[in-house]
Scaffold this motif. Structure first.
Motif, PDB file in Angstrom:
ATOM      1  N   PRO A 145     113.050  49.191  -2.739  1.00  0.00           N
ATOM      2  CA  PRO A 145     111.822  49.246  -3.540  1.00  0.00           C
ATOM      3  C   PRO A 145     111.340  50.687  -3.731  1.00  0.00           C
ATOM      4  O   PRO A 145     111.447  51.516  -2.835  1.00  0.00           O
ATOM      5  CB  PRO A 145     110.818  48.434  -2.711  1.00  0.00           C
ATOM      6  CG  PRO A 145     111.341  48.483  -1.320  1.00  0.00           C
ATOM      7  CD  PRO A 145     112.833  48.613  -1.420  1.00  0.00           C
ATOM      8  N   GLY A 146     110.835  50.968  -4.906  1.00  0.00           N
ATOM      9  CA  GLY A 146     110.259  52.278  -5.190  1.00  0.00           C
ATOM     10  C   GLY A 146     111.255  53.246  -5.799  1.00  0.00           C
ATOM     11  O   GLY A 146     112.302  53.503  -5.218  1.00  0.00           O
TER      12      GLY A 146
ATOM     13  N   ARG B 165     111.867  56.496  -3.639  1.00  0.00           N
ATOM     14  CA  ARG B 165     112.684  56.231  -2.457  1.00  0.00           C
ATOM     15  C   ARG B 165     114.158  56.090  -2.838  1.00  0.00           C
ATOM     16  O   ARG B 165     115.037  56.624  -2.177  1.00  0.00           O
ATOM     17  CB  ARG B 165     112.184  54.966  -1.762  1.00  0.00           C
ATOM     18  CG  ARG B 165     112.580  54.883  -0.321  1.00  0.00           C
ATOM     19  CD  ARG B 165     111.953  53.707   0.373  1.00  0.00           C
ATOM     20  NE  ARG B 165     110.515  53.895   0.502  1.00  0.00           N
ATOM     21  CZ  ARG B 165     109.644  52.897   0.610  1.00  0.00           C
ATOM     22  NH1 ARG B 165     110.047  51.655   0.582  1.00  0.00           N
ATOM     23  NH2 ARG B 165     108.373  53.140   0.737  1.00  0.00           N
ATOM     24  N   ARG B 166     114.421  55.367  -3.932  1.00  0.00           N
ATOM     25  CA  ARG B 166     115.798  55.210  -4.407  1.00  0.00           C
ATOM     26  C   ARG B 166     116.408  56.554  -4.773  1.00  0.00           C
ATOM     27  O   ARG B 166     117.549  56.845  -4.434  1.00  0.00           O
ATOM     28  CB  ARG B 166     115.845  54.287  -5.621  1.00  0.00           C
ATOM     29  CG  ARG B 166     115.896  52.835  -5.295  1.00  0.00           C
ATOM     30  CD  ARG B 166     116.263  52.011  -6.504  1.00  0.00           C
ATOM     31  NE  ARG B 166     115.342  52.164  -7.613  1.00  0.00           N
ATOM     32  CZ  ARG B 166     114.273  51.396  -7.828  1.00  0.00           C
ATOM     33  NH1 ARG B 166     114.010  50.407  -7.006  1.00  0.00           N
ATOM     34  NH2 ARG B 166     113.496  51.606  -8.860  1.00  0.00           N
ATOM     35  N   MET B 167     115.649  57.399  -5.469  1.00  0.00           N
ATOM     36  CA  MET B 167     116.181  58.701  -5.872  1.00  0.00           C
ATOM     37  C   MET B 167     116.421  59.586  -4.650  1.00  0.00           C
ATOM     38  O   MET B 167     117.412  60.319  -4.610  1.00  0.00           O
ATOM     39  CB  MET B 167     115.233  59.390  -6.854  1.00  0.00           C
ATOM     40  CG  MET B 167     115.813  60.663  -7.436  1.00  0.00           C
ATOM     41  SD  MET B 167     117.430  60.484  -8.208  1.00  0.00           S
ATOM     42  CE  MET B 167     117.009  59.663  -9.705  1.00  0.00           C
ATOM     43  N   ARG B 168     115.562  59.524  -3.666  1.00  0.00           N
ATOM     44  CA  ARG B 168     115.781  60.310  -2.440  1.00  0.00           C
ATOM     45  C   ARG B 168     117.067  59.895  -1.737  1.00  0.00           C
ATOM     46  O   ARG B 168     117.818  60.741  -1.251  1.00  0.00           O
ATOM     47  CB  ARG B 168     114.602  60.150  -1.488  1.00  0.00           C
ATOM     48  CG  ARG B 168     113.396  60.921  -1.901  1.00  0.00           C
ATOM     49  CD  ARG B 168     112.296  60.788  -0.869  1.00  0.00           C
ATOM     50  NE  ARG B 168     111.074  61.358  -1.384  1.00  0.00           N
ATOM     51  CZ  ARG B 168     109.877  60.885  -1.132  1.00  0.00           C
ATOM     52  NH1 ARG B 168     109.730  59.831  -0.346  1.00  0.00           N
ATOM     53  NH2 ARG B 168     108.810  61.451  -1.633  1.00  0.00           N
TER      54      ARG B 168
END
Length: 140
Positions: free
Chosen positions: A30-31, A34-37
């Protein structure tokens, strides 16, 4: 949507399928931030590997496109394809770079991979020749 009529060799298909599954699994986090990190952390983790040559990266990219799973009913974007290419290249013991870019008109964002010398792979899938992409961030 990109279609690949060719079937890659097993030597390329296995790492491409595994990497594509990992990239799709990240879509469940989720988010967006967060996914890109997580994507950037995964691509930075392979920086110690030796550089891949252009032919290998192109072959792996074609294998990733050909191995998009039919069981996934959602959209598979350029971010997933480029991350899967970086991960599949790492599974073969080499590295390439994830590049995030944009263009002003028509305004859009895109992700592709590049070799060590900066040669892009997968940058032309969203009209990159008519309206060129400007790299904004390249993973080390």
């Amino acid at each position: 949507m990109i279609h690949a009529p060719e079937h890659p060799s097993w030597r390329r298909r296995f790492p491409a399928s595994l990497a594509m599954t990992m990239a799709i699994a990240l879509k469940l986090i989720p988010g967006d931030r967060r996914r890109m990190r997580v994507r950037l952390a995964l691509t930075r983790s392979v920086r110690g590997l030796p550089a891949a040559d252009l032919e290998d990266v192109q072959e792996i990219y074609r294998a990733v496109v050909a191995c998009q799973p039919p069981w996934w009913r959602g959209q598979i974007d350029c971010k997933e394809r480029s991350l899967a290419t970086v991960l599949a290249t790492a599974l073969t013991g080499r590295r390439c770079h994830l590049v995030l870019g944009a263009r002003p008109l028509p305004a859009a964002f895109h992700a592709w991979v590049a070799t060590d010398d900066g040669t892009p792979v997968g940058d032309n899938e969203a009209g990159g020749h008519d309206h060129p992409w400007t790299p904004v961030y390249t993973t080390p």
